[in-house]
Design a protein around this motif. Structure first.
Motif, short mmCIF file in Angstrom:
data_model
loop_
_atom_site.label_atom_id
_atom_site.label_comp_id
_atom_site.label_asym_id
_atom_site.label_seq_id
_atom_site.Cartn_x
_atom_site.Cartn_y
_atom_site.Cartn_z
N VAL A 172 0.86 -1.17 0.00
CA VAL A 172 0.00 0.00 0.00
C VAL A 172 0.91 1.23 0.00
N ARG A 182 -2.60 8.02 -7.96
CA ARG A 182 -3.17 7.39 -9.15
C ARG A 182 -2.12 6.54 -9.87
N GLU A 185 -1.75 3.28 -8.05
CA GLU A 185 -2.91 2.42 -8.31
C GLU A 185 -2.84 1.81 -9.71
N ASP A 186 -2.41 2.59 -10.69
CA ASP A 186 -2.30 2.08 -12.06
C ASP A 186 -1.32 0.92 -12.15
N HIS A 190 -2.17 -0.89 -3.74
CA HIS A 190 -3.22 -0.21 -3.00
C HIS A 190 -2.68 1.20 -2.74
N ALA A 191 -3.54 2.18 -2.64
CA ALA A 191 -3.05 3.54 -2.44
C ALA A 191 -3.98 4.33 -1.54
#
Length: 211
Positions: A172, A182, A185-186, A190-191
């Motif tokens: 994360v 973003r 996440e891409d 997890h972010a």
């Protein structure tokens, strides 16, 4: 896949907010705040929206000497009286009001005591890091200017994940800049978009990383 590691930004996550530090610097140096915000907004937008290399990009990936960045930024600024802004030491003065956020450091200690791994992933602005505070908190430390890569480039995320010996989905990432969240996440991490310690810790709890 179980989350086994926390990768966190430094400025604005483990420190007091950047806006507070910048505000204190602008006031202390009597810099025209509107002019500063206009210049910095344009530079930041270009650095994150693919408008080509600019001073922030170069500072963060280590291709621009911090002293040159200070000169370039100072040349764009004026004091409230219309006078010049001192370039030498500008970065240190800009970040001088940063203070560590103990609840976030405590959360990292809790995460590690629970068996998860931790890493710092920070875009450097030529500033001095409180590395004495990093002892006992991180399994890996990645500073952009030291590795020649910067967030949101996926390569620097892959580098940090590889240092932890994990897959992206097992990590994360915490940051206070949405572009970076973003990008993580891409890549499959997890972010968490950090806005406050209590909400970030609550999200870590939801991932099973914090009691």
């Amino acid at each position: 896949m179980t989350v086994k590691a926390v990768i966190t930004d430094w400025g604005g996550v483990l420190t007091s907010p950047l806006a507070e530090a910048v505000g204190a610097w602008l006031a202390a140096d009597r810099i025209d705040a509107d002019r500063y915000r206009t210049v910095m907004r344009a530079w930041v937008d270009q650095a994150y929206d693919g408008g080509g290399p600019n001073p922030i990009h170069g500072l963060e990936d280590g291709t621009l000497d911090p002293a040159e960045f200070e000169r370039l930024l100072a040349a764009e600024l004026l004091t409230v009286d219309g006078g010049p802004v001192l370039a030498a030491g500008l970065i240190s003065r800009m970040f001088g009001a940063f203070a560590p956020v103990e609840p976030m450091y405590a959360a990292l200690r809790t995460v590690r005591s629970g068996g998860a791994r931790t890493a710092l992933l920070s875009n450097s602005w030529g500033n001095d890091y409180p590395r004495d505070l990093f002892d006992g908190h991180f399994d890996a430390v990645v500073i952009s200017a030291e590795v020649g890569m910067r967030k949101p480039d996926e390569r620097i995320f892959r580098h940090a994940v590889a240092l932890l010996g994990l897959a992206p989905a097992e990590c994360v990432f915490i940051d206070d800049i949405e572009h970076n969240v973003r990008a993580a996440e891409d890549l499959g991490l997890h972010a968490i978009l950090h806005t406050a310690s209590d909400t970030t810790i609550a999200e870590l709890r939801g991932l099973g990383l914090h009691p």
